[in-house]
Motif scaffolding. Structure first.
Motif, PDB file in Angstrom:
ATOM      1  N   LEU A  62      -3.396  -8.139  -4.559  1.00 41.40           N
ATOM      2  CA  LEU A  62      -2.523  -6.972  -4.488  1.00 41.40           C
ATOM      3  C   LEU A  62      -1.760  -7.062  -3.175  1.00 41.40           C
ATOM      4  CD1 LEU A  62      -1.524  -4.173  -5.358  1.00 41.40           C
ATOM      5  CD2 LEU A  62      -3.622  -3.203  -4.411  1.00 41.40           C
ATOM      6  N   ASP A  63      -0.533  -7.527  -3.252  1.00 37.82           N
ATOM      7  CA  ASP A  63       0.172  -7.879  -2.027  1.00 37.82           C
ATOM      8  C   ASP A  63       1.672  -7.934  -2.292  1.00 37.82           C
ATOM      9  OD1 ASP A  63      -0.248  -9.371   0.802  1.00 37.82           O
ATOM     10  OD2 ASP A  63       1.352 -10.382  -0.299  1.00 37.82           O
ATOM     11  N   TYR A  88       2.060  -3.791  -7.122  1.00 35.28           N
ATOM     12  CA  TYR A  88       1.713  -2.976  -5.955  1.00 35.28           C
ATOM     13  C   TYR A  88       2.277  -1.552  -6.013  1.00 35.28           C
ATOM     14  CZ  TYR A  88       6.173  -5.135  -4.500  1.00 35.28           C
ATOM     15  OH  TYR A  88       7.463  -5.613  -4.444  1.00 35.28           O
ATOM     16  N   TYR A  95      -5.240   0.761 -11.177  1.00 31.92           N
ATOM     17  CA  TYR A  95      -6.040  -0.353 -10.659  1.00 31.92           C
ATOM     18  C   TYR A  95      -7.470  -0.302 -11.202  1.00 31.92           C
ATOM     19  CZ  TYR A  95      -2.179  -1.011  -7.411  1.00 31.92           C
ATOM     20  OH  TYR A  95      -0.928  -1.233  -6.868  1.00 31.92           O
ATOM     21  N   ALA A 109      -6.403  -7.439  -0.947  1.00 27.97           N
ATOM     22  CA  ALA A 109      -5.401  -6.378  -1.005  1.00 27.97           C
ATOM     23  C   ALA A 109      -4.733  -6.222   0.351  1.00 27.97           C
ATOM     24  CB  ALA A 109      -6.031  -5.052  -1.430  1.00 27.97           C
ATOM     25  N   TYR A 113      -1.740  -1.255   0.661  1.00 28.22           N
ATOM     26  CA  TYR A 113      -2.133  -0.813  -0.680  1.00 28.22           C
ATOM     27  C   TYR A 113      -3.647  -0.735  -0.859  1.00 28.22           C
ATOM     28  CZ  TYR A 113       2.668  -2.321  -1.087  1.00 28.22           C
ATOM     29  OH  TYR A 113       4.011  -2.484  -0.862  1.00 28.22           O
TER      30      TYR A 113
END
Length: 536
Positions: A62-63, A88, A95, A109, A113
């Motif tokens: 998650l980036d 994101y 999620y 992550a 986020y």
């Protein structure tokens, strides 16, 4: 001779032949060679194995578009784990759904986020939590750089087969709950080859990451660009001033941008006194999704001096399955019209437009049919959704992925997307294309953005309704009236296509890739109705 197609070979190619070349320009100004990128990926691989991650386990990333994303992606795939990039812009509940649906074992992550993951970490199967700034995140997280430093570079690389799943990409949610699109080493590799051809990639390219890396693995560019030894210029978001600065200072040669991003750049160019829009390299740009208006294409090509292509596809298809018209069909008279079309099927890809019986529609550019496709870049299946997989591949035509998009085909075999099945407005028995209405409204000087959907009508069953973002950004005091926009469409379209209702709004709901989430507008409009008339 047959050799397996394995996605980690793209990084191995770069390490072998471009080890000392600059690979990545990080968002904080750091620069990494391909040798350094490879070592950091190895260290992430080793760290995952130390934490019990094995071949086939799922690892989420998650980036935004940072160097950490590239390192985590390759580090995950090198141990045979399944790279699962996350959008994101989702909520914590989203999620929770995805991490549970995919059975994610570990997650990296970004600090911006990670709090959304922290909020649901007790409700998901994930056990390893890594971030790039532990001081900015609550809870127990491991620091990415410290994890790498402690890990070493020894990696137990498992035997991998080209038919094994190596990524799961979740759909953008324009039609409801996300579905996990399973892609194998083979589909990813062959798609990357096709991207290299049709985006004309080379070792000299400098690529600006404005397209989210999570979106079908950045349209395959995390593979194709790496294998070519090209340079990745990372970003944390899409801001016009930062994009233009990066293009000029890093001599960017290629980027991808949704029509909405292109319009941001046009607005910036006009408001900032026409700044330079290129460095030492000529600039190519690829756009996707809804066809950009002619005014947008004209500004990009004639004002910026960039070369624009328009591609079409979906998360399930790689995405690339068609590209805007080949140059041999382009003339001075039709250039902009053809660049708005989704165009021709690419090599090794069977793209058809079929009617309800599964027969190809005539090449009259009038008869609507659904786009279906088969090719090596098309997904393997949906994760844990056999019924949805069956429906996607075996509806009108056996063995073809059914896109749900409605198109026409011209005499040259070039397709033009006219609508999605559910977005066709059936008013008094007449089919109305919302895209045609949107294109018409977009040409009005007072319209900054618009989405047209079917609204309930006692008289006609459905009637076109436009949600309009005015150019002044003020829905309470727009520079044009609803009545004026209705007359504007009446002057330009057949009478049955006229927009009957207009609602001014401050913004439209969008996905991270710039797609308008029409289903949210439809749900809002039809919440008091039992069903939608004419929904495909």
């Amino acid at each position: 001779m047959e050799t397996p197609l394995i996605v980690t070979d793209f990084l191995e190619q770069a390490r072998t032949y471009y080890a000392d070349e600059e690979a990545v320009v990080a968002t904080d100004g750091q620069r990494f060679t391909y040798a350094e990128l490879g070592e950091r990926a190895d260290r992430f691989s080793a760290a995952l194995q130390e934490r019990g991650i094995e071949k086939g386990d799922r690892v989420a990333v998650l980036d935004p578009n940072t160097h950490y994303h590239l390192e985590a992606a390759y580090g995950t795939m090198q141990v045979g784990a399944v790279f699962t990039p996350l959008n994101y812009r989702l909520t914590a509940d989203d999620y929770e759904y995805i991490l549970s649906d995919a059975g994610v074992d570990a997650i990296y992550a970004d600090y911006e986020y990670a709090e959304k993951i922290q909020a649901i970490r007790d409700s998901v199967p994930t056990e390893t939590f890594i971030t790039n700034d532990v001081d900015a995140v609550d809870g127990e997280w491991e620091a990415f750089d410290e994890v790498l430093e402690a890990a070493g570079t020894e990696v137990d690389r498992p035997e991998m087969s080209e038919d094994e799943i190596i990524t799961i990409n979740y759909t953008s949610g324009t039609t409801g709950d996300p579905k996990g699109v399973c892609r194998t080493h083979r589909t990813e590799t062959l798609h990357a080859y096709l991207v290299s051809i049709y985006h004309e990639l080379s070792e000299d390219d400098v690529y600006l990451w404005t397209l989210p890396m999570f979106h079908v693995n950045g349209w395959g560019h995390i593979y194709a660009l790496t294998g070519q030894g090209a340079k990745h210029v990372c970003t944390r978001g899409v801001n016009a001033d930062e994009i233009v600065d990066a293009i000029t200072t890093e001599d960017v040669s290629f980027l991808c941008a949704a029509p909405a991003v292109l319009n941001q750049l046009i607005d910036y160019y006009e408001s900032e006194g026409e700044p330079a829009m290129a460095g030492d390299n000529d600039v190519r740009v690829t756009t996707a999704g809804s066809a950009p208006p002619e005014a947008t294409i004209r500004a990009v090509e004639e004002t910026f001096g960039w070369k624009l292509k328009h591609l079409y596809g979906a998360t399930e298809t790689g995405p690339l399955i068609t590209i805007s018209a080949p140059s041999r069909h382009v003339t001075d008279d039709n250039r902009f019209e053809l660049k708005k079309r989704q165009g021709m099927g690419i090599l090794g890809t069977d793209v058809r437009v079929v009617d309800e019986d599964g027969d190809d529609v005539p090449r009259d550019d009038e008869t609507l049919g659904e786009v279906v496709v088969r090719g090596n870049q098309v997904m393997d299946r949906y994760w844990n959704k056999p019924e949805e997989t069956e429906a996607a591949f075996h509806d009108r035509v056996e063995g073809y992925y059914h896109t749900g998009d409605l198109a026409t085909v011209d005499e040259n075999g070039l397709i033009a997307i006219r609508d999605r099945k559910k977005d066709i407005i059936i008013s008094g028995g007449e089919n109305i294309s919302s895209i045609e209405l949107e294109d018409t409204l977009f040409d009005h000087d007072a319209v900054a953005d618009t989405a047209v959907i079917p609204a309930p009508s006692e008289e006609w069953g459905e009637t076109p309704k436009a949600f309009v973002v005015p150019v002044n950004g003020d829905p309470d005091d727009p520079p044009v009236s609803a009545e004026e926009l209705t007359e504007y469409t009446r002057d330009r379209l057949a009478s049955y296509k006229v927009v009957r209702r207009v609602e001014f709004v401050e913004e439209l709901p969008k996905t991270a890739t710039g797609k308008t989430q029409k289903y949210e507008l439809r749900q809002q409009e039809w919440e008091d109705e039992e069903r939608m008339i004419g929904q495909g």
